[in-house]
Scaffold this active site. Structure first.
Site, PDB file in Angstrom:
ATOM      1  CB  CYS A 279      -3.199   1.209  12.362  1.00 38.13           C
ATOM      2  SG  CYS A 279      -3.843   0.890  10.718  1.00 38.13           S
TER       3      CYS A 279
ATOM      4  CB  CYS B  88      -6.274   2.923  10.862  1.00 35.94           C
ATOM      5  SG  CYS B  88      -5.971   1.178  10.720  1.00 35.94           S
ATOM      6  CG  ASP B  89      -5.582   5.759  13.403  1.00 33.55           C
ATOM      7  OD1 ASP B  89      -6.750   5.661  13.008  1.00 33.55           O
ATOM      8  OD2 ASP B  89      -5.108   5.063  14.308  1.00 33.55           O
TER       9      ASP B  89
END
Ligand code: NDP
Length: 350
Positions: A133, A136-137
């Site tokens: 992701c 997200c990261d």
């Protein structure tokens, strides 16, 4: 006892809820405990959802879905469903913290999960350089050289997003034929930070405690070689999330829920499916939403065929329930649908 229980809070689940709730059937919808809002929560700009000519952020779109479902009386349960009993007239749903629920009909809208490469090192280094992701990261990989695995729209989108942080992004694909749409391919090709490595498949992730590189194989010549990367994002598609009920109803050869013709009717009466869990082909937010509508209409028809006694039991139970449209979150309060706000350490958790 409820009329309809909906499992899943992506476009399919919420759309089914909007329709069922507007029909006065007061559905209960299980959102899951942490990742409320489904796959679009991991997306930035959504440019192809009709009605938003300037695009909309995935989490903002899902907030609108949720608001609309609640507005018409959907009861939200912010909890994970742990098991289901789908046979018989009355379906039972067991949640992690919020207890057990009964319903006359169930709509399965559990979506799909990131596919893994399944090569050595993946478990060991997940969250230690391997991610699924980018939104997200991605920020953990500032000024690094990152690999993105895959040749579809997801891979292009992840790679483009990662250029905001990384020095270089290499898209690694096992052939030279891309499934990605032309517009996404063109965008990736015109980005100077993106490099391409085609006809290459990953054999192994390298590194003991954090990712150091990839062992690759040229799919044309069989030659093996290593490349250094401190981050790798895997974007090779999704698998339907059927683990809750795969032993209770029929699946197709490709692993999605089998339904009758163009309907949402599964092999069990009173059990309906919507969205990615039955779709191995189109998998768009808008097709999932359309599929949620189909399930809602099928449910309405099904409830019309049921015994009056059963329906009376639901009405009796409903008269004793609270007017609150939502329950409190099971564990942590869910104030925002933003995945980063919900789970700031998502990288470490993966
Ligand atoms: P896709 O199924 O479209 O693509 C998956 C890619 O991963 C393919 O290139 C496939 O290669 C490759 N792949 C699959 N398994 C492996 C493996 N084991 N090892 C190496 N490579 C593998 O999935 P996506 O998630 O990209 O897209 C799913 C749907 O969502 C599509 O309809 C897409 O259009 C849509 N989408 C739209 C977006 C947008 O419009 N903004 C953004 C993201 C997704 P091969 O071709 O060789 O099988």
């Amino acid at each position: 006892m409820r009329n309809v229980a909906i499992i899943g809070s992506g476009p399919a689940g919420y759309t089914a809820a909007i329709y069922v709730a507007r029909a006065g059937l007061k559905p209960v919808l299980f959102t899951s405990a942490v990742t409320v809002g489904g796959e679009l929560m991991n997306t930035t700009d959504v440019e192809n959802f009709p009605g938003f000519p300037d695009g909309i952020l995935g989490p903002d779109l899902m907030q609108k879905f949720q608001d609309q479902a609640v507005r018409f009386g959907t009861e939200l349960v912010f909890d994970d469903v742990e098991s289901v009993e789908l046979e018989g007239d009355i379906k039972r749903i067991h949640t992690a913290y919020e207890g057990d629920y009964e319903a006359l009909a169930v709509i399965l809208a559990t979506g799909s999960a990131y596919r893994r490469l399944g090569v050595p090192g993946e478990d060991r280094l997940s969250g230690r350089g391997i991610s699924w992701c980018a939104t997200c990261d991605g920020a953990f990989f500032r000024e690094q050289h990152i690999a993105v695995i895959g040749g579809g729209d997801s891979a292009m989108e992840e790679a483009l997003f990662l250029t905001r942080f990384a020095d270089r992004v290499t898209i690694i694909h096992r052939s030279a034929n891309f499934r990605a749409s032309q517009i996404m391919l063109d965008r990736a090709r015109s980005n100077e930070k993106i490099e391409w490595l085609t006809d290459a498949k990953v054999l192994e992730y390298l590194g003991e405690t954090s990712l150091e590189g990839l062992r690759l194989e040229n799919t044309q010549t069989g030659e093996q070689f290593d490349r250094e990367f401190t981050g790798t994002f895997v974007a090779i598609g999704h698998d339907p999330r059927t683990e809750l009920f795969s032993d209770q109803l029929d699946l197709t050869e490709t692993g999605v829920v089998a339904v009758e013709g163009r309907s949402s009717r599964t092999s069990l009466p009173g059990v309906f499916a919507a969205g990615d869990v039955l779709d191995d082909q189109y998998r768009q937010a808008i097709t999932a939403a359309g599929s949620g509508t189909v399930a809602a209409l099928d449910v309405e028809e099904y409830l019309g065929t049921l015994d009056r006694e059963l329906l009376a039991r639901v009405a009796e139970d409903a008269s004793g329930t609270t007017d609150e449209a939502t329950t409190e979150p099971a564990s942590e309060p869910v104030i925002s649908l933003n995945p980063i706000a919900l789970n700031p350490s998502s990288f470490a958790d993966k």
